[in-house]
Design a protein around this motif. Structure first.
Motif, PDB file in Angstrom:
ATOM      1  N   UNK A  48     -31.262 -20.316  43.237  1.00  0.00           N
ATOM      2  CA  UNK A  48     -31.600 -19.695  44.881  1.00  0.00           C
ATOM      3  C   UNK A  48     -29.718 -19.760  45.616  1.00  0.00           C
ATOM      4  N   UNK A  49     -29.940 -18.817  46.331  1.00  0.00           N
ATOM      5  CA  UNK A  49     -28.200 -18.705  47.260  1.00  0.00           C
ATOM      6  C   UNK A  49     -29.104 -18.414  48.834  1.00  0.00           C
ATOM      7  N   UNK A  50     -28.239 -19.371  49.440  1.00  0.00           N
ATOM      8  CA  UNK A  50     -27.998 -19.137  50.763  1.00  0.00           C
ATOM      9  C   UNK A  50     -27.055 -18.300  51.779  1.00  0.00           C
ATOM     10  N   UNK A  51     -26.909 -17.826  52.485  1.00  0.00           N
ATOM     11  CA  UNK A  51     -26.406 -17.010  52.800  1.00  0.00           C
ATOM     12  C   UNK A  51     -25.647 -15.676  52.710  1.00  0.00           C
ATOM     13  N   UNK A  52     -26.518 -15.311  51.584  1.00  0.00           N
ATOM     14  CA  UNK A  52     -26.781 -13.582  51.176  1.00  0.00           C
ATOM     15  C   UNK A  52     -25.202 -14.359  49.825  1.00  0.00           C
ATOM     16  N   UNK A  53     -25.231 -15.775  49.507  1.00  0.00           N
ATOM     17  CA  UNK A  53     -24.375 -15.803  48.333  1.00  0.00           C
ATOM     18  C   UNK A  53     -25.350 -15.618  47.257  1.00  0.00           C
ATOM     19  N   UNK A  54     -24.920 -15.165  45.939  1.00  0.00           N
ATOM     20  CA  UNK A  54     -25.571 -15.749  44.296  1.00  0.00           C
ATOM     21  C   UNK A  54     -25.571 -16.911  44.369  1.00  0.00           C
ATOM     22  N   UNK A  55     -26.319 -17.550  43.215  1.00  0.00           N
ATOM     23  CA  UNK A  55     -26.610 -18.946  43.182  1.00  0.00           C
ATOM     24  C   UNK A  55     -25.658 -20.091  42.817  1.00  0.00           C
ATOM     25  N   UNK A  56     -25.192 -18.982  41.446  1.00  0.00           N
ATOM     26  CA  UNK A  56     -23.637 -19.790  41.212  1.00  0.00           C
ATOM     27  C   UNK A  56     -22.579 -19.750  42.582  1.00  0.00           C
ATOM     28  N   UNK A  57     -22.096 -18.544  43.184  1.00  0.00           N
ATOM     29  CA  UNK A  57     -21.621 -18.859  44.044  1.00  0.00           C
ATOM     30  C   UNK A  57     -21.632 -20.000  45.138  1.00  0.00           C
ATOM     31  N   UNK A  58     -22.629 -19.809  45.891  1.00  0.00           N
ATOM     32  CA  UNK A  58     -23.095 -21.602  46.223  1.00  0.00           C
ATOM     33  C   UNK A  58     -22.756 -22.594  46.108  1.00  0.00           C
ATOM     34  N   UNK A  59     -22.611 -23.039  44.733  1.00  0.00           N
ATOM     35  CA  UNK A  59     -22.990 -24.103  44.426  1.00  0.00           C
ATOM     36  C   UNK A  59     -21.535 -24.582  44.151  1.00  0.00           C
ATOM     37  N   UNK A  60     -20.056 -23.194  43.601  1.00  0.00           N
ATOM     38  CA  UNK A  60     -19.577 -23.553  44.166  1.00  0.00           C
ATOM     39  C   UNK A  60     -18.939 -24.558  45.850  1.00  0.00           C
ATOM     40  N   UNK A  61     -19.524 -23.463  46.531  1.00  0.00           N
ATOM     41  CA  UNK A  61     -19.117 -23.045  48.179  1.00  0.00           C
ATOM     42  C   UNK A  61     -19.912 -24.605  48.099  1.00  0.00           C
ATOM     43  N   UNK A  62     -20.524 -24.858  48.374  1.00  0.00           N
ATOM     44  CA  UNK A  62     -21.755 -26.775  48.862  1.00  0.00           C
ATOM     45  C   UNK A  62     -20.890 -28.060  48.406  1.00  0.00           C
ATOM     46  N   UNK A  63     -20.597 -27.519  46.773  1.00  0.00           N
ATOM     47  CA  UNK A  63     -19.623 -28.541  46.264  1.00  0.00           C
ATOM     48  C   UNK A  63     -18.150 -28.950  47.042  1.00  0.00           C
ATOM     49  N   UNK A  64     -17.758 -27.423  47.070  1.00  0.00           N
ATOM     50  CA  UNK A  64     -16.634 -27.849  47.807  1.00  0.00           C
ATOM     51  C   UNK A  64     -16.524 -27.979  49.463  1.00  0.00           C
ATOM     52  N   UNK A  65     -17.390 -27.732  49.907  1.00  0.00           N
ATOM     53  CA  UNK A  65     -17.161 -28.484  51.387  1.00  0.00           C
ATOM     54  C   UNK A  65     -17.387 -29.372  51.867  1.00  0.00           C
ATOM     55  N   UNK A  66     -18.704 -30.261  51.195  1.00  0.00           N
ATOM     56  CA  UNK A  66     -19.419 -31.670  51.146  1.00  0.00           C
ATOM     57  C   UNK A  66     -18.036 -32.281  50.363  1.00  0.00           C
ATOM     58  N   UNK A  67     -17.125 -32.320  49.387  1.00  0.00           N
ATOM     59  CA  UNK A  67     -17.048 -33.016  48.967  1.00  0.00           C
ATOM     60  C   UNK A  67     -15.557 -33.130  50.404  1.00  0.00           C
TER      61      UNK A  67
END
Length: 561
Positions: A149-168
């Motif tokens: 599942x995605x968050x904030x309207x993002x696809x699950x794939x895009x969510x993983x990319x964005x969250x990991x990049x922001x966190x690290x």
């Protein structure tokens, strides 16, 4: 949605953030931010290098390459591990003895040229970007399967990319090299534990590697192919034996005679030119410590990649037998074969450990991604912040200003790489490559091995290397490698195409030749003997040289009086 896995990942990231904050440098210093004060011990640095190096291409990509192409996928494991042999023999100790901040800084000081420093910065940034994008792709693939599942309207794939990049990115900005070193060391131990648990679970179930290979060899190797609006299995031709079908345990499932050689050369040469790995040697206290660190890394790499090959084989053998009664697995496969090979260790984790097993392996994959992203961002920050901002834009910058320039570079590079990753769809590229993540990382290795490693090694071991020769060599290697990449899609011949996709075997000798020819026609630095002593002299040699200079200076002062 595996809520427990997401909570566990959040708790882990929080713990890592606390560790980074506690260990962050107490004062704004470029030496602390980029190099942790050059006080990182052997075991800690070895674990941190493994955290840097065992990326999505290692954790997901090697097992995926073995899963989809059998024996030919093992070349990735062999090349990734063997790459540290030339680092041990030729690079680690002299690089640390010279003692700069980054590869561009080393080349600029060794060759006495600001111009070569800027050329090296450009090449380093290309390599880092080539390496960052597949890491972000790996995080998207993992989140897609773990959460779905995605968050904030993002696809699950895009969510993983964005969250990991922001966190690290936040962790790197806060912790610098000291905080990142310890978090990477801990992260490596966690991802190694994930692989060990999965291997124990698989072997404990009665799996036998020789029996599995023998069983898989009994039928042709086939992988999913999307054609005519639907998925089906297509038999792989044997690239070494025309007219025959490939099998799992025999070479030729993915590469012809040129492809296997070019891949190995690319991976072995490329390791010595990876900026985020080579920069770590500047954090060792001595040259001897840098060499011993590499010995530890070779041991860890041998264990890790052995497990990756085992799990790739187990996935090919066991997943097809496990589809019945598992609707979730049927959705991921075509006649028992995974559409996305990178799902192999993740699916195996769910088969043997349920949602908790999937979560454990997925967390290990995300850790591998984020740990490597952290090292790449720090290497990028060192190039922009130290080699460009401090050296050229604002030479009078305070330590605080220089550190903030590095932090700004981290954020910009992270955003750009995430944007590129969001434009890719891994499942659309699966039919073209054995593992899209491993293949994309191989391109970064090829660029590093073509443009940087030959010049880098010549600067360490050939006294006559000059700045003009090194600049010409780097440009030649980079242009040749990129040009060969770009022309690969235009070539239909299998053998030629394999060389174009792994161009180091052509580009590296060409870069070496150009460096040597131009260097022989130009002048070496005036203080070459002093520079050579820094590279290859013992501690006693360097002390004697310093004492001699002080004595000469004292005699000269006495005469003037």
């Amino acid at each position: 949605m595996t809520v427990a896995s997401v909570i566990a990942l959040a708790v882990l990231l929080l713990a890592v953030a606390v560790l980074a904050l506690v260990l962050r440098p107490g004062r704004a210093s470029t030496l602390e931010f980029y190099l942790a004060g050059r006080r990182v011990g052997v075991a800690t640095n070895a674990c941190a290098i493994c955290g840097d190096y065992f990326s999505a291409a290692s954790f997901l990509g090697v097992a995926a390459a073995v899963y989809v192409s059998g024996l030919d996928g093992v070349w990735y494991a062999t090349g990734f591990a063997a790459g540290f042999v030339p680092v041990l023999l030729f690079v680690a100790a002299p690089l640390r003895r010279f003692g700069e901040f980054s590869i561009p800084d080393f080349l600029g000081r060794r060759l006495g040229s600001d111009r070569i420093r800027l050329i090296a910065v450009c090449v380093v940034q290309l390599i880092i970007l080539s390496y960052l994008v597949p890491q972000a792709v790996g995080s998207g693939i993992t989140w897609e399967l773990l959460v779905g599942e995605g968050v904030l309207g993002l696809t699950p794939y895009a969510t993983g990319v964005v969250l990991s990049t922001v966190a690290i990115t936040a962790l790197v900005v806060l912790g610098g090299m000291r905080g990142t070193t310890w978090t990477q060391a801990v992260q490596f131990l966690l991802l190694l534990a994930a692989f060990i648990w999965l291997a124990v679970a698989v072997l404990g179930s009665g799996f036998s590697y020789p029996d599995a290979v023998s069983e898989l060899d009994s039928e042709p190797l086939a992988n999913p192919e999307y054609a005519g609006g639907e998925w089906g299995l297509a038999t792989e031709p044997n690239r070494l034996d025309s007219g025959e079908s490939a099998t799992f345990g025999e070479p030729g499932g993915r590469y012809g005679p040129f492809g296997q050689l070019t891949l190995m050369v690319t991976l072995v040469m490329g390791t010595a030119g990876l900026p985020h790995i080579m920069n770590r040697y500047f954090t060792s206290p001595t040259g001897t410590a840098a060499r011993m660190t590499t010995v530890w890394v070779l041991g860890f790499a041998s264990l890790f990649y052995t497990l990756a090959v085992l799990l790739g084989t187990a996935s090919r053998s066991l997943i097809a037998k496990s589809v019945e009664g598992r609707p979730w697995l049927a959705e991921l496969t075509v006649d028992g074969v995974l559409r996305v090979p990178e799902h192999a260790p993740l699916v195996l984790g769910r088969i043997y450990g349920g949602e908790a097993g999937l979560g454990f392996i997925a967390i290990g994959a995300l850790i591998a991604v984020m740990s490597t992203i952290a090292g790449l961002l720090l290497a990028s920050a060192a190039s922009w912040g130290h080699d460009v901002y401090e050296r050229h834009i604002n030479p009078r910058a305070s330590q605080r200003q220089a550190v903030w320039a590095g932090r700004g570079a981290v954020i910009v590079v992270a955003v750009f790489s995430a944007a590129l990753a969001l434009g890719l769809r891994p499942d659309s590229l699966t039919a073209l490559f054995p593992s899209i993540v491993a293949t994309m990382v191989t391109w970064a290795f090829a660029l590093a091995g073509s443009a940087l490693a030959p010049v880098f090694i010549l600067a360490i071991w050939w006294r006559k290397t000059t700045s003009r020769g090194a600049g010409a060599g780097m440009i030649t290697g980079a242009v040749t490698a990129i040009g060969m990449f770009a022309s690969a899609s235009l070539v239909t011949d299998q053998g030629v195409g394999e060389i174009l996709l792994a161009p180091t075997i052509v580009a590296a000798p060409l870069a070496t030749l150009v460096t040597v020819v131009v260097s022989l026609r130009t002048s070496t630095p005036k203080d070459l003997d002093r520079l050579w002593l820094r590279l290859h002299g013992t501690a006693a040699d360097r002390r004697a040289a310093r004492l001699a200079r002080l004595t000469i200076a004292g005699v000269g002062e006495s005469r003037r009086r």
